[in-house]
Design a protein around this motif. Structure first.
Motif, PDB file in Angstrom:
ATOM      1  N   LEU A 122       0.826  -1.207   0.000  1.00  0.00           N
ATOM      2  CA  LEU A 122       0.000   0.000   0.000  1.00  0.00           C
ATOM      3  C   LEU A 122       0.861   1.257   0.000  1.00  0.00           C
ATOM      4  N   ARG A 123       1.945   1.241   0.745  1.00  0.00           N
ATOM      5  CA  ARG A 123       2.841   2.393   0.782  1.00  0.00           C
ATOM      6  C   ARG A 123       3.478   2.628  -0.588  1.00  0.00           C
ATOM      7  N   ALA A 124       3.862   1.550  -1.259  1.00  0.00           N
ATOM      8  CA  ALA A 124       4.446   1.679  -2.600  1.00  0.00           C
ATOM      9  C   ALA A 124       3.426   2.262  -3.568  1.00  0.00           C
ATOM     10  N   GLN A 125       2.169   1.816  -3.468  1.00  0.00           N
ATOM     11  CA  GLN A 125       1.117   2.359  -4.324  1.00  0.00           C
ATOM     12  C   GLN A 125       0.895   3.836  -4.016  1.00  0.00           C
ATOM     13  N   PHE A 126       0.897   4.188  -2.735  1.00  0.00           N
ATOM     14  CA  PHE A 126       0.746   5.585  -2.335  1.00  0.00           C
ATOM     15  C   PHE A 126       1.855   6.432  -2.944  1.00  0.00           C
ATOM     16  N   ASN A 127       3.103   5.986  -2.785  1.00  0.00           N
ATOM     17  CA  ASN A 127       4.239   6.754  -3.285  1.00  0.00           C
ATOM     18  C   ASN A 127       4.189   6.930  -4.796  1.00  0.00           C
ATOM     19  N   GLN A 128       3.819   5.877  -5.515  1.00  0.00           N
ATOM     20  CA  GLN A 128       3.755   5.968  -6.971  1.00  0.00           C
ATOM     21  C   GLN A 128       2.668   6.940  -7.416  1.00  0.00           C
ATOM     22  N   THR A 129       1.477   6.805  -6.833  1.00  0.00           N
ATOM     23  CA  THR A 129       0.371   7.686  -7.209  1.00  0.00           C
ATOM     24  C   THR A 129       0.675   9.135  -6.840  1.00  0.00           C
ATOM     25  N   TYR A 130       1.252   9.334  -5.671  1.00  0.00           N
ATOM     26  CA  TYR A 130       1.592  10.684  -5.226  1.00  0.00           C
ATOM     27  C   TYR A 130       2.611  11.326  -6.167  1.00  0.00           C
ATOM     28  N   SER A 131       3.644  10.594  -6.520  1.00  0.00           N
ATOM     29  CA  SER A 131       4.668  11.170  -7.390  1.00  0.00           C
ATOM     30  C   SER A 131       4.131  11.435  -8.795  1.00  0.00           C
ATOM     31  N   GLU A 132       3.221  10.580  -9.261  1.00  0.00           N
ATOM     32  CA  GLU A 132       2.625  10.812 -10.575  1.00  0.00           C
ATOM     33  C   GLU A 132       1.795  12.094 -10.580  1.00  0.00           C
ATOM     34  N   LEU A 133       1.005  12.298  -9.547  1.00  0.00           N
ATOM     35  CA  LEU A 133       0.205  13.525  -9.492  1.00  0.00           C
ATOM     36  C   LEU A 133       1.082  14.753  -9.270  1.00  0.00           C
ATOM     37  N   GLN A 134       2.111  14.630  -8.469  1.00  0.00           N
ATOM     38  CA  GLN A 134       3.016  15.758  -8.234  1.00  0.00           C
ATOM     39  C   GLN A 134       3.749  16.155  -9.514  1.00  0.00           C
ATOM     40  N   SER A 135       3.957  15.202 -10.411  1.00  0.00           N
ATOM     41  CA  SER A 135       4.699  15.510 -11.631  1.00  0.00           C
ATOM     42  C   SER A 135       3.855  16.264 -12.656  1.00  0.00           C
ATOM     43  N   LEU A 136       2.546  16.325 -12.442  1.00  0.00           N
ATOM     44  CA  LEU A 136       1.684  17.057 -13.363  1.00  0.00           C
ATOM     45  C   LEU A 136       1.866  18.560 -13.173  1.00  0.00           C
ATOM     46  N   THR A 137       1.656  19.294 -14.241  1.00  0.00           N
ATOM     47  CA  THR A 137       1.721  20.751 -14.140  1.00  0.00           C
ATOM     48  C   THR A 137       0.462  21.276 -13.472  1.00  0.00           C
ATOM     49  N   ASP A 138       0.509  22.529 -13.037  1.00  0.00           N
ATOM     50  CA  ASP A 138      -0.662  23.133 -12.406  1.00  0.00           C
ATOM     51  C   ASP A 138      -1.837  23.180 -13.380  1.00  0.00           C
ATOM     52  N   ARG A 139      -1.552  23.392 -14.630  1.00  0.00           N
ATOM     53  CA  ARG A 139      -2.623  23.428 -15.628  1.00  0.00           C
ATOM     54  C   ARG A 139      -3.273  22.060 -15.789  1.00  0.00           C
ATOM     55  N   GLU A 140      -2.453  21.008 -15.830  1.00  0.00           N
ATOM     56  CA  GLU A 140      -2.998  19.657 -15.952  1.00  0.00           C
ATOM     57  C   GLU A 140      -3.831  19.292 -14.718  1.00  0.00           C
ATOM     58  N   LEU A 141      -3.353  19.693 -13.548  1.00  0.00           N
ATOM     59  CA  LEU A 141      -4.116  19.438 -12.335  1.00  0.00           C
ATOM     60  C   LEU A 141      -5.437  20.210 -12.351  1.00  0.00           C
ATOM     61  N   ASN A 142      -5.396  21.445 -12.827  1.00  0.00           N
ATOM     62  CA  ASN A 142      -6.607  22.244 -12.929  1.00  0.00           C
ATOM     63  C   ASN A 142      -7.607  21.597 -13.889  1.00  0.00           C
ATOM     64  N   ASP A 143      -7.113  21.004 -14.964  1.00  0.00           N
ATOM     65  CA  ASP A 143      -7.986  20.339 -15.933  1.00  0.00           C
ATOM     66  C   ASP A 143      -8.741  19.165 -15.319  1.00  0.00           C
ATOM     67  N   ILE A 144      -8.123  18.471 -14.381  1.00  0.00           N
ATOM     68  CA  ILE A 144      -8.798  17.335 -13.751  1.00  0.00           C
ATOM     69  C   ILE A 144      -9.443  17.716 -12.417  1.00  0.00           C
ATOM     70  N   GLY A 145      -9.378  18.995 -12.071  1.00  0.00           N
ATOM     71  CA  GLY A 145     -10.064  19.496 -10.888  1.00  0.00           C
ATOM     72  C   GLY A 145      -9.374  19.186  -9.578  1.00  0.00           C
ATOM     73  N   VAL A 146      -8.054  19.165  -9.593  1.00  0.00           N
ATOM     74  CA  VAL A 146      -7.288  18.853  -8.392  1.00  0.00           C
ATOM     75  C   VAL A 146      -6.374  20.024  -8.064  1.00  0.00           C
ATOM     76  N   ARG A 147      -6.412  20.443  -6.802  1.00  0.00           N
ATOM     77  CA  ARG A 147      -5.470  21.453  -6.353  1.00  0.00           C
ATOM     78  C   ARG A 147      -4.221  20.753  -5.828  1.00  0.00           C
ATOM     79  N   ARG A 148      -3.088  21.358  -6.038  1.00  0.00           N
ATOM     80  CA  ARG A 148      -1.819  20.745  -5.616  1.00  0.00           C
ATOM     81  C   ARG A 148      -1.799  20.465  -4.107  1.00  0.00           C
ATOM     82  N   CYS A 149      -2.404  21.329  -3.337  1.00  0.00           N
ATOM     83  CA  CYS A 149      -2.411  21.140  -1.883  1.00  0.00           C
ATOM     84  C   CYS A 149      -3.299  19.976  -1.446  1.00  0.00           C
TER      85      CYS A 149
END
Length: 71
Positions: free
Chosen positions: A31-58
């Motif tokens: 579960l920790r490995a899955q958390f780390n992978q998903t977290y790093s994938e989302l962190q690697s997105l640009t602010d614009r890409e995050l905005n497109d999917i409705g996610v704030r970086r915080c």
């Protein structure tokens, strides 16, 4: 009042409890490995890409935690 008997696969012996302990550690590590992978994938997105999917970086950590541990 109704009572139900639940039997677990862990058993009652010490060896069964030790095996169960290590299985829980393996599951927690997975579960920790899955958390780390998903977290790093989302962190690697640009602010614009995050905005497109409705996610704030915080909110990334909370979203990932809910996805991995509450699913």
């Amino acid at each position: 009042m109704a009572h139900t008997a639940t039997y677990s696969r862990e058993g009652f012996g010490l060896s069964a409890r030790i095996v169960n302990f290590f299985e829980r550690i393996k599951e927690a590590n997975a579960l920790r490995a899955q958390f780390n992978q998903t977290y790093s994938e989302l962190q690697s997105l640009t602010d614009r890409e995050l905005n497109d999917i409705g996610v704030r970086r915080c909110d990334i950590k909370d979203i990932v935690r809910d996805h991995v541990y509450c699913s």
